[in-house]
Design a protein around this motif. Structure first.
Motif, mmCIF file in Angstrom:
data_model
loop_
_atom_site.group_PDB
_atom_site.id
_atom_site.type_symbol
_atom_site.label_atom_id
_atom_site.label_comp_id
_atom_site.label_asym_id
_atom_site.label_seq_id
_atom_site.Cartn_x
_atom_site.Cartn_y
_atom_site.Cartn_z
ATOM 1 N N PRO A 77 0.835 -1.211 0.000
ATOM 2 C CA PRO A 77 0.000 0.000 0.000
ATOM 3 C C PRO A 77 0.868 1.259 0.000
ATOM 4 N N GLY A 78 0.482 2.234 -0.828
ATOM 5 C CA GLY A 78 1.188 3.507 -0.864
ATOM 6 C C GLY A 78 2.405 3.542 -1.764
ATOM 7 N N SER A 79 2.760 2.437 -2.404
ATOM 8 C CA SER A 79 3.924 2.442 -3.288
ATOM 9 C C SER A 79 3.455 2.487 -4.732
ATOM 10 N N SER A 80 4.320 2.973 -5.595
ATOM 11 C CA SER A 80 3.985 3.006 -7.020
ATOM 12 C C SER A 80 4.719 1.874 -7.719
ATOM 13 N N ALA A 81 4.142 1.409 -8.803
ATOM 14 C CA ALA A 81 4.736 0.296 -9.544
ATOM 15 C C ALA A 81 5.996 0.742 -10.263
ATOM 16 N N GLU A 82 7.013 -0.106 -10.235
ATOM 17 C CA GLU A 82 8.228 0.139 -10.994
ATOM 18 C C GLU A 82 7.956 -0.220 -12.447
ATOM 19 N N PRO A 83 8.645 0.419 -13.395
ATOM 20 C CA PRO A 83 8.407 0.122 -14.807
ATOM 21 C C PRO A 83 8.529 -1.361 -15.150
ATOM 22 N N ALA A 84 9.452 -2.070 -14.537
ATOM 23 C CA ALA A 84 9.635 -3.494 -14.839
ATOM 24 C C ALA A 84 8.444 -4.328 -14.395
#
Length: 94
Positions: A77-84
């Protein structure tokens, strides 16, 4: 739609989970994702169906991702997805 789902936890990133169809295992998960995720540790196997409530994800979204991509990544929760970790970005880069 009802399917047997296996959930793996990431040893590298606390709170990150990878959902796959049990029958397919990790066969459709991109190597780039596994490199970021780490060696998957099986956490849970359960029957996933539209009426089932999930704690941090929308069931319909998970089911759709399992059908189209072969996996679903649940971030803490609260984190953004990394491009990979974003299959749409991986397809655009190819």
């Amino acid at each position: 739609m009802k399917l047997l789902c296996e959930v793996f936890r990431s040893p590298k990133k606390e709170g990150m989970y990878l959902f796959v169809k049990r029958e397919e295992g990790l066969t459709r998960v991109p190597e780039t994702l596994l490199a970021v995720f780490g060696s998957p540790e099986s956490a849970l196997v359960f029957a996933l169906e539209p009426s089932r409530k999930l704690a941090l994800a929308d069931t319909a979204t998970v089911l759709a991702a399992l059908e189209s991509e072969g996996f679903y990544v649940q971030m803490p929760p609260g984190s953004s997805a990394e491009p990979a970790l974003d299959p749409r970005q991986n397809k655009q880069q190819k």
